[in-house]
Enzyme design. Structure first.
Site, PDB file in Angstrom:
ATOM      1  N   SER A  70       0.714  -1.309  -0.058  1.00  0.00           N
ATOM      2  CA  SER A  70      -0.089   0.096   0.074  1.00  0.00           C
ATOM      3  C   SER A  70       0.771   1.230  -0.170  1.00  0.00           C
ATOM      4  O   SER A  70       2.186   1.186   0.389  1.00  0.00           O
ATOM      5  CB  SER A  70      -0.973  -0.141   1.196  1.00  0.00           C
ATOM      6  OG  SER A  70      -1.719  -1.199   1.453  1.00  0.00           O
TER       7      SER A  70
HETATM    8  N1  SAH Z   1      -0.630  -4.635   4.229  1.00  0.00           N
HETATM    9  C1  SAH Z   1      -0.060  -5.068   2.835  1.00  0.00           C
HETATM   10  C2  SAH Z   1      -1.326  -5.094   1.706  1.00  0.00           C
HETATM   11  C3  SAH Z   1      -1.207  -5.851   0.797  1.00  0.00           C
HETATM   12  S1  SAH Z   1      -2.636  -5.874  -0.522  1.00  0.00           S
HETATM   13  C4  SAH Z   1       0.983  -4.244   2.054  1.00  0.00           C
HETATM   14  O1  SAH Z   1       1.137  -2.993   2.474  1.00  0.00           O
HETATM   15  O2  SAH Z   1       1.898  -4.914   1.608  1.00  0.00           O
HETATM   16  C5  SAH Z   1      -3.682  -6.976   0.337  1.00  0.00           C
HETATM   17  C6  SAH Z   1      -3.408  -8.180   0.699  1.00  0.00           C
HETATM   18  O3  SAH Z   1      -4.758  -8.818   1.355  1.00  0.00           O
HETATM   19  C7  SAH Z   1      -2.801  -9.258  -0.439  1.00  0.00           C
HETATM   20  O4  SAH Z   1      -1.846  -9.576   0.016  1.00  0.00           O
HETATM   21  C8  SAH Z   1      -3.927 -10.136  -0.506  1.00  0.00           C
HETATM   22  O5  SAH Z   1      -3.641 -11.559  -0.826  1.00  0.00           O
HETATM   23  C9  SAH Z   1      -4.655 -10.226   0.675  1.00  0.00           C
HETATM   24  N2  SAH Z   1      -6.028 -10.919   1.089  1.00  0.00           N
HETATM   25  C10 SAH Z   1      -6.960 -10.783   0.222  1.00  0.00           C
HETATM   26  N3  SAH Z   1      -7.968 -11.353   0.643  1.00  0.00           N
HETATM   27  C11 SAH Z   1      -7.682 -11.955   1.961  1.00  0.00           C
HETATM   28  C12 SAH Z   1      -8.451 -12.669   2.701  1.00  0.00           C
HETATM   29  N4  SAH Z   1      -9.448 -13.176   2.911  1.00  0.00           N
HETATM   30  N5  SAH Z   1      -7.616 -13.044   3.864  1.00  0.00           N
HETATM   31  C13 SAH Z   1      -6.493 -12.649   4.239  1.00  0.00           C
HETATM   32  N6  SAH Z   1      -5.683 -11.838   3.198  1.00  0.00           N
HETATM   33  C14 SAH Z   1      -6.330 -11.510   2.184  1.00  0.00           C
END
Ligand code: SAH
Length: 225
Positions: A70
């Site tokens: 993000s």
């Molecule tokens: N906080 C992270 C954001 C990554 S994007 C960063 O800054 O790097 C969001 C993430 O949520 C992705 O890696 C995706 O695989 C995960 N995600 C999506 N649906 C999910 C779920 N149901 N449970 C756990 N993770 C999930």
């Protein structure tokens, strides 16, 4: 630009965007502890090596598997909205690169984080070992169910866009706790929401800001380890 200059520029960009969005977020500036954590955690370690030159830009970056790390401003704002305290135990849904997890680990006593893509959990786990961040607990799973074994949490942060506020997460929040979550359509209209659970269990909801997150998928993990 060297690493220190890069980090300083990133902090200035965050402050500028906080000032620009203050009428929506209700925040003039962020908690200095949050800004100190943003200064401390090496964002460049959380982006793919070929994108390291852009690690301090105030934007999201791809991390593989169709996911993104993000934008620094959003990470800082969401952390601030959670109002983390040193004694807090918090839950994050969507470990991804682990950057938001790392920021929370500098501000809270324990951080639990769930990711649905096993390969991302593995990379993050290695990175936390290398950085010596020891108060982080990772799990592969579907975040819609939360992590009941360690509940209740002082705060819960969701870093993927959910179609609705997952009831399990509201249940796993302590009275007095906060849930920060983007809610909306996959790749469509989404709003960052802040929910507060009062001591009597009543939920107060506030819309903070329009945002763009990758979707939170409601499925069990796939893709092996
Ligand atoms: N906080 C992270 C954001 C990554 S994007 C960063 O800054 O790097 C969001 C993430 O949520 C992705 O890696 C995706 O695989 C995960 N995600 C999506 N649906 C999910 C779920 N149901 N449970 C756990 N993770 C999930």
């Amino acid at each position: 630009m060297n690493r220190d200059q890069g980090r300083r520029q990133m902090l200035r960009d965050i402050e500028e965007e906080v000032a620009f969005t203050r009428s929506m977020t209700g925040r003039d500036h962020l908690d200095p502890r949050v800004m100190a954590a943003m200064a401390e955690v090496p964002r460049e370690a959380f982006v793919p090596p070929e994108l390291r030159y852009a690690a301090f830009d105030n934007g999201p970056l791809p991390i593989g598997h169709g996911q993104t790390i993000s934008q620094p401003y959003i990470v800082a704002l969401m952390t601030d909205l959670l109002e983390p305290q040193p004694e807090h135990r918090v839950l994050e849904i969507g470990t991804g690169s682990g950057y938001q997890t790392a920021i929370l680990s500098r501000l809270c006593s324990e951080v639990y984080s769930i990711e649905v893509v096993p390969a991302l959990t593995e990379v993050a786990r290695r990175l936390f070992d290398d950085l010596g961040y020891q108060n982080i607990h990772l799990r592969v799973g579907n975040g819609y169910q939360g992590w009941p074994e360690h509940a209740p949490y002082d705060g819960i942060i969701v870093t993927a866009a959910a179609s609705h506020v997952p009831p399990a997460l509201v249940e796993q929040l302590k009275p007095g706790g906060r849930l920060v979550i983007p809610v909306g359509e996959p790749y469509g209209h989404q709003e960052l929401m802040q929910l507060e659970k009062a001591e009597d269990g009543e939920i107060r909801t506030r819309r903070v800001l329009g945002v763009a997150f990758v979707p939170m998928v409601d499925r069990d993990p796939t893709g092996g380890t």
